[in-house]
Each structure stands twice: as structure tokens, then as C-alpha cells.
Design an enzyme around this catalytic site. Structure first.
Site, PDB file in Angstrom:
ATOM      1  N   LEU A  50       0.893  -1.228   0.095  1.00  0.00           N
ATOM      2  CA  LEU A  50       0.127  -0.025  -0.098  1.00  0.00           C
ATOM      3  C   LEU A  50       0.897   1.152   0.026  1.00  0.00           C
ATOM      4  O   LEU A  50       1.949   1.183   0.683  1.00  0.00           O
ATOM      5  CB  LEU A  50      -0.831   0.225   0.982  1.00  0.00           C
ATOM      6  N   ASP A  51       0.425   2.102  -0.693  1.00  0.00           N
ATOM      7  CA  ASP A  51       1.335   3.371  -0.930  1.00  0.00           C
ATOM      8  C   ASP A  51       1.336   4.054   0.433  1.00  0.00           C
ATOM      9  O   ASP A  51       0.283   3.915   1.155  1.00  0.00           O
ATOM     10  CB  ASP A  51       0.902   4.441  -1.942  1.00  0.00           C
ATOM     11  N   PRO A  52       2.485   4.828   0.855  1.00  0.00           N
ATOM     12  CA  PRO A  52       2.267   5.685   2.069  1.00  0.00           C
ATOM     13  C   PRO A  52       1.063   6.884   2.305  1.00  0.00           C
ATOM     14  O   PRO A  52       0.406   6.743   3.368  1.00  0.00           O
ATOM     15  CB  PRO A  52       3.555   6.514   2.024  1.00  0.00           C
ATOM     16  N   ALA A  84      -2.022   5.719   1.394  1.00  0.00           N
ATOM     17  CA  ALA A  84      -3.020   4.911   1.391  1.00  0.00           C
ATOM     18  C   ALA A  84      -2.955   4.459   2.911  1.00  0.00           C
ATOM     19  O   ALA A  84      -1.949   4.004   3.689  1.00  0.00           O
ATOM     20  CB  ALA A  84      -3.139   3.866   0.468  1.00  0.00           C
TER      21      ALA A  84
END
EC number: 5.4.99.25
Length: 305
Positions: free
Chosen positions: A47-49, A51
Site C-alpha cells: 500500500l502506498d504511504p 494509503a
């Protein structure tokens, strides 16, 4: 004075973390691993930072099945900021273009059906995909842009939840490999105003839902109150992510041979496909695949939990 090596615990299971904002998936994993003092750990897809939300963390024997969670469908809620595009496709990037927003709820709802079902996406440059061993995001940071092949993904659900001003909240259900940033960018272009992801929250990963998650703060508090072992109550069984698979029971005799690598028969086995396998004591012992001759071949075995 020599540093004493920390002896890690051999624990197995899955912790469903509500990943906090600003953490990379690996940073969140390593933090929980330290709190749990686990010997072996892995997560099931980044998960992207930017998100937040459902991030299954696998420990011990559960890491053997992380790939199957990685391949599962996902669910998200995202806030689409219309009127601007960024170089990363999200709020962390530099603004590339600003346009007027002349569309509203009715325009968005009329457009969304075009993006449901099988669609084609070109992965973003700011992604973990690799080219010649280098992650694309590193090339992007160096100012390079390389050609990326379009890939087919499936959007199972795409609904407009809210629309206020230049922001719209969407609910998305999708197959593995779907980039929500790309989906939002493509919708923005189709609307004629451009868009980027302002917020992103994963609400589902395979069979796991947001309501089942635990926060990092809760884990830290449990650790402060009772140490490493206090976190064991948050561990779900290693096969929790495979609950949709059929369960096959083996006799004591068959389980012995199956655990030693031999394909065996079971009276309750389906005709084909992947199955969970338990022994005569109802103990989960691994996963197998039913072959054409009806025997169950072992695919991944686990030690006793």
C-alpha cells in the site's frame, strides 16, 4: 561489550493491520514484527504511504500462503480530486496541469459504467514494477520515462459515494494488479478536467474486511501492557486468507504419506482445484491440488502450530 542478539519467537498467523497514513507497507510490517518479536514475517502486497486500510501481515507458517492473498481481489474507497493532475497520480506529487471543472455528479455517474468490467491500464511510472532490475519509481525520480505495456484488470465495483465541489468519493472493487491512481487519472481525463488521488483507503483484501483490522496504536498499547506475547491474541490462523477454499480431511494414514510428499485420495475431495487440508485431528497441515486422477498432491506444507 558485544551486543546480545535478540532471540525471535517462532509464531505463526496473520495480523490484519489498519495501515496508518505515511507508513510504507514494509515499515508497518517491521514495526509489528518488532512488537510481536516474530522470527519470520511478510506482507501481502504494498500500500502506498498515502494509503491506509487493510494490510494482512503474515508471520511464520502463514508466509507460505501470502502469494494467494496477493492474488486476491481488493476493495478501496478513494477521494478523486478533479481539476489537477500530478506527476505521481496522487496528492504527494507535483502539480502538472490545472483545468476548470465543469462536471458534476450526473456527469460522473454517466461515465463510470465505461470503467466497469475488464479494462486496460498502463501502469504508472511511480510504481514498484521493475525495468531491467530497477523499480520504475526510481527511474521516475531520476526524470526518466520508459514505455510500459498495458495490462488487463477487472473492475468489479465502481460507485460514486459522494460528490462535493471538485472532489468525488468512489468505492472500487477490483482484481489484483489494479492501480487506483491510474483508474482515477483515466476517469479524470474522460471527464475532461484531469484528476488525482487525494485519499485512498483499502477496505478489503480477499476475505478480509476493514472491520476486522487492528490499529498500530492498539498493538503498541498491548505490547506496553503485556509484552510480545500480548499480541498473540491478534493472530488469526494461518489459513484465514483461504477460507473460500474447500477443506479436505485426511485419515491418519493418508496424512502421514501426504506430509511426506505423496499424493493421496480423500473421500470428500472436489473434482479439481486447490484445497486446504487437515489431518484426522482437524489440524490444518497445508494446501494441495486435486489432480485429474482425483488424488491430492501437496503444494505447501506447514509445521504444527
Amino acid at each position: 561489550m558485544a551486543q546480545v542478539k535478540r532471540i525471535r519467537r517462532n509464531v505463526s498467523g496473520i495480523i490484519l493491520l489498519d495501515k496508518p497514513l505515511g507508513f510504507t507497507s514494509n515499515a508497518a510490517l517491521q514495526k509489528v514484527r518488532w512488537l510481536l518479536n516474530a522470527e519470520k514475517a511478510g506482507h501481502t502486497g504494498s500500500l502506498d504511504p498515502l494509503a491506509t486500510g487493510v494490510l494482512p501481515l503474515c508471520f511464520g507458517e502463514a508466509t507460505k500462503f501470502s502469494q494467494y492473498l496477493l492474488d486476491s481481489d481488493k476493495g478501496y474507497e478513494t477521494v478523486m480530486q478533479m481539476g489537477q493532475t500530478t506527476n505521481t497520480g496522487d496528492a504527494e506529487g507535483e502539480v502538472l496541469q490545472t483545468r476548470d471543472v465543469t462536471v458534476g455528479r450526473a456527469d460522473i455517474e454517466a461515465l463510470l459504467p465505461r470503467f466497469r468490467g475488464p479494462i486496460s491500464q498502463i501502469p504508472p511510472m511511480y510504481s514498484a514494477l521493475k525495468r531491467d532490475g530497477q523499480p520504475l519509481y526510481k527511474l521516475a525520480r531520476a526524470g526518466e520515462v520508459v514505455e510500459r505495456e498495458a495490462r488487463s484488470v477487472t473492475i468489479n465495483r465502481l460507485e460514486l459515494l459522494e460528490c462535493e465541489g471538485t472532489r468525488a468519493r468512489l468505492s472500487v472493487g477490483c482484481s489484483k494488479g489494479t492501480y487506483i491512481r491510474t483508474l482515477v487519472e483515466d476517469i479524470g481525463e474522460a471527464l475532461g478536467c484531469g484528476a488525482y488521488v487525494a485519499e485512498l483507503r483499502r477496505t478489503q483484501a480477499g476475505p478480509f474486511a476493514l472491520a476486522q483490522t487492528v490499529t498500530l496504536e492498539e498493538l503498541e498499547q498491548a505490547h506496553a501492557d503485556g509484552g510480545n506475547e500480548a499480541l498473540d491474541r491478534f493472530l488469526m490462523p494461518s489459513d484465514s486468507g483461504l477460507q473460500d477454499w474447500p477443506m479436505v480431511s485426511l485419515s491418519e494414514h493418508s496424512a502421514f504419506y501426504w506430509l511426506h510428499g505423496q499424493a493421496v485420495r480423500a473421500p470428500d475431495a472436489p473434482q479439481f482445484g486447490m484445497v486446504r487440508v487437515q489431518d484426522h485431528n482437524a489440524r490444518f497441515i497445508g494446501i494441495g491440488e486435486v489432480s485429474e486422477d482425483g488424488r491430492i498432491a501437496p503444494r505447501r506444507l506447514i509445521r504444527s502450530e
